[in-house]
Design an enzyme around this catalytic site. Structure first.
Site, PDB file in Angstrom:
ATOM      1  N   ASP A 156       0.842  -1.192   0.000  1.00 17.49           N
ATOM      2  CA  ASP A 156       0.000   0.000   0.000  1.00 17.49           C
ATOM      3  C   ASP A 156       0.881   1.248   0.000  1.00 17.49           C
ATOM      4  O   ASP A 156       1.837   1.336   0.760  1.00 17.49           O
ATOM      5  CB  ASP A 156      -0.892  -0.008   1.248  1.00 17.49           C
ATOM      6  N   HIS A 229      -8.952  -0.743  -8.646  1.00 17.46           N
ATOM      7  CA  HIS A 229      -8.836   0.253  -7.575  1.00 17.46           C
ATOM      8  C   HIS A 229      -7.791   1.293  -7.946  1.00 17.46           C
ATOM      9  O   HIS A 229      -8.001   2.493  -7.754  1.00 17.46           O
ATOM     10  CB  HIS A 229      -8.462  -0.442  -6.264  1.00 17.46           C
TER      11      HIS A 229
END
Length: 318
Positions: A156, A229
């Site tokens: 991330d 995403h």
């Protein structure tokens, strides 16, 4: 601030570009009614640097830091002559399937450190000084998970800006001169259904996220295919210019309670960039093609704040 300075003194409050940490506390509070409570809060947050120094100087290698974010309603209560140009409440984003809720919160304290005990001690002292002037809305302790992965198993923050781009995309400039050096910040607390996620084949997970799971290689969305995403979280303006934000997301969880999540925190020079990113994720681009990660990741909070420069914060003293 350069890394060399961080090795010599505690990190100055409101350092949005402070190093990513192994531990963090995200504390959101509401201010009690009345001028006395607002005045007490102003007194405490304007001198947050004193608390950071008191705790952080015990171990400079702990890199303790704290950013104070102020919500729209709280800013109005502080009796200032001006306000940040884009500061407003977090607006609920309602998509065809999923909704990003708007939740209360007057102040955000983003506490980061390499040592969990330093972060804990700063929060303890801070809440002691604030006393009954505030009520805790949400308190989340985050941790760095392996090689900066979230609990879904993917790395991330790979696309965070670096170098000069970090300040360019996260720090307000002369377009709002009175508040130059500050930053808008949006926080959302997501809870993950790991059981549902782990039933999906890795190949499908990768298409949903837009990266390979093992080695974190970016995947391009195929023409005509539903956006990942990564694709939906990319904001491009009418002139074709891509706008970045600075993320400092962290996993959190309590396995014994079946709680697994990601605390999203995004800093931006312009608030509309994060708002547009969330619209694309929840409403879809095109409309209806929402972010499939939301099928297993549910937001339970959503609040917007402004992190003023340290000079502006100190100037809030009653």
């Amino acid at each position: 601030m350069h890394d060399e300075a961080w090795d010599r003194t505690p990190i100055q409050p409101q350092s949005v570009d402070a190093p990513l940490s192994t531990s963090a506390i995200f504390l959101v509070v509401s201010i009690a009614e009345g001028d006395e409570a607002a005045g007490r809060v102003r007194d405490v947050i304007s001198d947050i640097g004193g608390l950071v120094r008191a705790v952080g100087f015990r171990d400079l290698n702990g890199h303790l830091s704290c950013n104070v974010g102020i919500g729209s309603d709280a800013w109005d209560r502080f009796g200032q002559d001006a306000r940040p140009a884009q500061l407003r409440r977090f607006f609920e984003v309602r998509g065809p399937v999923h909704t990003a809720p708007s939740t209360p919160g007057d102040l955000l304290f983003h506490i980061r450190s390499e040592r969990a005990d330093l972060a804990f001690e700063l929060e303890r002292l801070l809440l002691g000084k604030l006393g009954d002037a505030v009520t805790v809305v949400d308190e989340t302790t985050g941790f760095r998970y392996f090689d900066s992965r979230d609990l879904l198993g993917f790395v991330d923050g790979t696309e965070n800006p670096t170098g000069a781009g970090m300040a360019h995309w996260s720090i307000v400039g002369e377009e709002d001169a009175a508040f130059a050096g500050g930053s808008y910040v949006v926080v959302q607390k997501y809870l993950h259904d790991l059981t549902a996620w782990n039933t999906l084949p890795v190949e499908l997970q990768e298409r949903i996220i837009g990266r390979t799971k093992l080695d974190n290689v970016e995947l391009e969305d195929e023409p005509g295919a539903r956006k990942s995403h990564k694709g939906l979280a990319t904001v491009v303006d009418a002139n074709g210019v891509e706008h970045d934000i600075l993320r400092d997301n962290m996993p959190f969880g309590r396995p014994g309670a079946g709680e697994f999540g990601t605390y999203f925190i995004g800093y931006a020079r312009e608030l509309w960039v994060i708002e547009q990113m969330l619209r694309q994720m929840y409403v879809g681009d095109p409309v209806g093609s929402y972010d499939r990660m939301l099928d297993v990741s549910t937001p339970v909070t959503g609040t917007t704040f402004f992190v003023p420069s340290n000079d502006v914060l100190e100037g809030l003293a009653p």
